[in-house]
Each structure stands twice: as structure tokens, then as C-alpha cells.
Design an enzyme around this catalytic site. Sequence first.
Site, PDB file in Angstrom:
ATOM      1  N   TYR A  53       0.821  -1.218   0.000  1.00  0.00           N
ATOM      2  CA  TYR A  53       0.000   0.000   0.000  1.00  0.00           C
ATOM      3  C   TYR A  53       0.854   1.268   0.000  1.00  0.00           C
ATOM      4  O   TYR A  53       0.456   2.278  -0.582  1.00  0.00           O
ATOM      5  CB  TYR A  53      -1.029  -0.026   1.141  1.00  0.00           C
ATOM      6  N   ARG A  56       1.580   1.821  -3.618  1.00  0.00           N
ATOM      7  CA  ARG A  56       0.384   2.335  -4.320  1.00  0.00           C
ATOM      8  C   ARG A  56       0.201   3.828  -4.000  1.00  0.00           C
ATOM      9  O   ARG A  56      -0.088   4.637  -4.851  1.00  0.00           O
ATOM     10  CB  ARG A  56      -0.898   1.601  -3.874  1.00  0.00           C
ATOM     11  N   GLN A  86     -15.085   2.161  -6.622  1.00  0.00           N
ATOM     12  CA  GLN A  86     -14.373   1.056  -5.975  1.00  0.00           C
ATOM     13  C   GLN A  86     -12.905   1.422  -5.818  1.00  0.00           C
ATOM     14  O   GLN A  86     -12.135   0.683  -5.218  1.00  0.00           O
ATOM     15  CB  GLN A  86     -14.480  -0.209  -6.829  1.00  0.00           C
ATOM     16  N   ASN A  87     -12.534   2.575  -6.395  1.00  0.00           N
ATOM     17  CA  ASN A  87     -11.119   2.953  -6.377  1.00  0.00           C
ATOM     18  C   ASN A  87     -10.732   3.588  -5.047  1.00  0.00           C
ATOM     19  O   ASN A  87     -11.525   4.277  -4.423  1.00  0.00           O
ATOM     20  CB  ASN A  87     -10.822   3.935  -7.506  1.00  0.00           C
ATOM     21  N   VAL A  88      -9.485   3.353  -4.686  1.00  0.00           N
ATOM     22  CA  VAL A  88      -8.992   3.924  -3.432  1.00  0.00           C
ATOM     23  C   VAL A  88      -8.159   5.190  -3.689  1.00  0.00           C
ATOM     24  O   VAL A  88      -7.659   5.802  -2.765  1.00  0.00           O
ATOM     25  CB  VAL A  88      -8.197   2.868  -2.616  1.00  0.00           C
ATOM     26  N   ASP A  89      -8.049   5.555  -4.965  1.00  0.00           N
ATOM     27  CA  ASP A  89      -7.347   6.810  -5.265  1.00  0.00           C
ATOM     28  C   ASP A  89      -8.281   8.000  -5.016  1.00  0.00           C
ATOM     29  O   ASP A  89      -9.468   7.814  -4.739  1.00  0.00           O
ATOM     30  CB  ASP A  89      -6.808   6.790  -6.718  1.00  0.00           C
ATOM     31  N   HIS A 104     -14.401   0.909  -1.260  1.00  0.00           N
ATOM     32  CA  HIS A 104     -13.302   0.049  -0.825  1.00  0.00           C
ATOM     33  C   HIS A 104     -12.219   0.779  -0.036  1.00  0.00           C
ATOM     34  O   HIS A 104     -11.109   0.280   0.094  1.00  0.00           O
ATOM     35  CB  HIS A 104     -12.682  -0.664  -2.041  1.00  0.00           C
ATOM     36  N   GLY A 170     -15.259   1.415 -16.383  1.00  0.00           N
ATOM     37  CA  GLY A 170     -13.969   0.801 -16.085  1.00  0.00           C
ATOM     38  C   GLY A 170     -13.943  -0.167 -14.920  1.00  0.00           C
ATOM     39  O   GLY A 170     -13.026  -0.136 -14.105  1.00  0.00           O
ATOM     40  N   THR A 171     -14.945  -1.034 -14.877  1.00  0.00           N
ATOM     41  CA  THR A 171     -14.896  -2.086 -13.858  1.00  0.00           C
ATOM     42  C   THR A 171     -15.240  -3.421 -14.494  1.00  0.00           C
ATOM     43  O   THR A 171     -16.126  -3.496 -15.347  1.00  0.00           O
ATOM     44  CB  THR A 171     -15.838  -1.797 -12.665  1.00  0.00           C
TER      45      THR A 171
HETATM   46  P1  OAD Z   1     -10.500  -4.681 -12.636  1.00  0.00           P
HETATM   47  O1  OAD Z   1      -9.016  -4.644 -12.833  1.00  0.00           O
HETATM   48  O2  OAD Z   1     -11.127  -5.954 -12.252  1.00  0.00           O
HETATM   49  O3  OAD Z   1     -11.204  -4.208 -13.995  1.00  0.00           O
HETATM   50  C1  OAD Z   1     -10.749  -3.081 -14.686  1.00  0.00           C
HETATM   51  C2  OAD Z   1     -11.687  -2.804 -15.829  1.00  0.00           C
HETATM   52  O4  OAD Z   1     -11.261  -1.609 -16.456  1.00  0.00           O
HETATM   53  C3  OAD Z   1     -11.696  -3.893 -16.915  1.00  0.00           C
HETATM   54  O5  OAD Z   1     -13.030  -4.230 -17.238  1.00  0.00           O
HETATM   55  C4  OAD Z   1     -10.982  -3.213 -18.099  1.00  0.00           C
HETATM   56  O6  OAD Z   1     -11.523  -3.629 -19.351  1.00  0.00           O
HETATM   57  C5  OAD Z   1     -11.306  -1.758 -17.850  1.00  0.00           C
HETATM   58  N1  OAD Z   1     -10.354  -0.813 -18.436  1.00  0.00           N
HETATM   59  C6  OAD Z   1      -9.025  -0.941 -18.643  1.00  0.00           C
HETATM   60  N2  OAD Z   1      -8.509   0.190 -19.174  1.00  0.00           N
HETATM   61  C7  OAD Z   1      -9.555   1.067 -19.283  1.00  0.00           C
HETATM   62  C8  OAD Z   1      -9.691   2.410 -19.761  1.00  0.00           C
HETATM   63  N3  OAD Z   1      -8.636   3.083 -20.212  1.00  0.00           N
HETATM   64  N4  OAD Z   1     -10.911   2.964 -19.711  1.00  0.00           N
HETATM   65  C9  OAD Z   1     -11.990   2.293 -19.253  1.00  0.00           C
HETATM   66  N5  OAD Z   1     -11.930   1.033 -18.809  1.00  0.00           N
HETATM   67  C10 OAD Z   1     -10.727   0.423 -18.827  1.00  0.00           C
HETATM   68  O7  OAD Z   1     -10.851  -3.501 -11.617  1.00  0.00           O
HETATM   69  P2  OAD Z   1     -12.152  -3.288 -10.734  1.00  0.00           P
HETATM   70  O8  OAD Z   1     -13.366  -3.801 -11.434  1.00  0.00           O
HETATM   71  O9  OAD Z   1     -12.148  -1.872 -10.311  1.00  0.00           O
HETATM   72  O10 OAD Z   1     -10.652  -4.232  -4.616  1.00  0.00           O
HETATM   73  O11 OAD Z   1     -11.843  -4.191  -9.495  1.00  0.00           O
HETATM   74  C11 OAD Z   1     -12.721  -4.209  -8.419  1.00  0.00           C
HETATM   75  C12 OAD Z   1     -11.975  -4.414  -7.128  1.00  0.00           C
HETATM   76  O12 OAD Z   1     -11.129  -5.539  -7.233  1.00  0.00           O
HETATM   77  C13 OAD Z   1     -11.025  -3.291  -6.765  1.00  0.00           C
HETATM   78  O13 OAD Z   1     -11.671  -2.228  -6.095  1.00  0.00           O
HETATM   79  C14 OAD Z   1     -10.037  -3.961  -5.878  1.00  0.00           C
HETATM   80  C15 OAD Z   1      -9.824  -5.208  -6.704  1.00  0.00           C
HETATM   81  O14 OAD Z   1      -9.340  -6.304  -6.092  1.00  0.00           O
HETATM   82  C16 OAD Z   1      -9.915  -4.344  -3.500  1.00  0.00           C
HETATM   83  O15 OAD Z   1      -8.704  -4.227  -3.479  1.00  0.00           O
HETATM   84  C17 OAD Z   1     -10.722  -4.600  -2.282  1.00  0.00           C
END
Ligand code: OAD
Length: 229
Positions: A53, A56, A86-89, A104, A170-171
Site C-alpha cells: 500500500y 500504491r 471502488q477505487n482507493v485513489d 473500498h 472501467g470495472t
Molecule cells: P479490474 O481490474 O477488475 O477491472 C478493470 C476494468 O477496467 C476492466 O473491465 C478493463 O476492461 C477496464 N479498463 C481498462 N482500461 C480502461 C480504460 N482506459 N478505460 C476504461 N476502462 C478500462 O478492476 P475493478 O473492477 O475496479 O478491490 O476491481 C474491483 C476491485 O477488485 C477493486 O476495487 C479492488 C480489486 O481487487 C480491493 O482491493 C478490495
Amino acid sequence: MKKIAVLTGAGISAESGIKTFRDSNGLWEEYRVEDVATYEAWVRNPALVNEFYNQRRKQLYDAEPNAAHYALAELEKKFEVQIITQNVDDLHERGGSSHVLHLHGELKKVRSTIDPQLVYTLDGWELKLGDKCEKGSQLRPHIVWFGEAVPLIEVAAEISAEADIYIVIGTSLNVYPAAGLLNYVRDEVPKYLVDPNASPMPWMRNLKIIREKAGTGVPALVNELLARE
Ligand code: OAD
């Protein structure tokens, strides 16, 4: 004013230079969740978890919001906007959004290990083992680790249920309960998903998928919504 709720994930910060988790070259290829993102890991090897962390947090100080963060702030001109991230930034806040709910946790904050109400903003990027809260316990990252409860999920569910327009950016929608928030959004509500790799979701009513990067897809969507109102 119509209410817009926006659910964001790591993808919205990718163009700011912050790695996502599950893309190729993502953080979970480099590290194992069980080693750095669970309470058990913290108990077993606090130095490793803390260093993860700290790194990060250090990177976050070098990152800037991108066009997608700034565009979401523009939406506030004509809508009541609530970001659920869901972002921590802190790039939504620095991009100008006024209402940001961090499901998160927040990277720049730390908290007591014996009293979760004692939350502090860290000065600089480094938390040291030995840094203590005012009650004398070690401080930990203010992050919701896997297996821990998500304290703000009910608030987020309520915001999702009340939205007139819902935007997902972006999730990968892999992590629950966050991914389940879409189920609270009313059927008739227009929904947008901005993600270059989005999978089809035929069961989701009134969903438009925009397969673009956030930096281009979000400003275009925001302009369209502002022009329509
Ligand atoms: P993921 O890494 O699972 O997913 C990222 C998503 O962003 C994917 O669907 C990519 O296709 C998309 N992506 C990549 N580049 C992009 C761009 N330039 N513009 C738009 N989309 C783009 O991340 P999260 O879904 O946020 O939790 O993950 C959820 C949680 O899992 C996080 O909050 C974290 C992680 O483990 C904890 O740490 C508790």
C-alpha cells in the site's frame, strides 16, 4: 434536477497511470490477493502488506486526474451527481467531483486497528510499522480487504435505487457486493457502461455499452447528456 449515479472501477484511472487489477499486466498478476489484500495477510506479514500500500500511495502522488474524471465533474452543471467508486485513489475528488463515496476505502487514509472510527489522513505516502493511533494501536491502511465487510454498501445501494441515469465506468464487475449494485437500478433507467472490454449483458434493460477507453468515452457521453438536458 435529475440524479445521476456513477459506479467506477480501476479502468477510469488507467489513463492516469494507475494499474488495474485484472487486465493483463494488472496488479493481481504481480501479487496474490491472499498475500497483500486480506486481513489474514496483514496479521501474517504486515511489512509486506504495508509496503504494497505504501507503493500504491507513492504512485498516487505522481498521478493526475484524466479527461474522464474531469468530465464527470462537468455533469454537476445540470445534474445531481453521486460517484460510487471502488477505487482507493482520490482522482475523482481532484478532478472536481463533489460527492464521492469510496466503497473500498481510501489510500491516503489510515485507521486504528482497535477502533475503526479513528481514521486519519496520512501525511505523505509512507505508513510505518510502529505508527500508532491515539489509543496506542498500530495504524493500518484504510482499505476494505477481501473478506471484510463493505460498510458503505447500503448507502451505495440506496443511491443506485434512486438514480434517474446510471453510468458504469472501467470495472470488470467481478467483485461483490459492488458488482451487485446494478441490480438495484430500476429497469426503466437509462444505463451506460464505458469499458473497452465490456461483455454483453443481455439481461440488463436499457443498457448502452460504449466500448471505448474512459478518457474518450466518458467526455463524449457527458457532452451528450449535457446537450440533452
Ligand atoms: P479490474 O481490474 O477488475 O477491472 C478493470 C476494468 O477496467 C476492466 O473491465 C478493463 O476492461 C477496464 N479498463 C481498462 N482500461 C480502461 C480504460 N482506459 N478505460 C476504461 N476502462 C478500462 O478492476 P475493478 O473492477 O475496479 O478491490 O476491481 C474491483 C476491485 O477488485 C477493486 O476495487 C479492488 C480489486 O481487487 C480491493 O482491493 C478490495
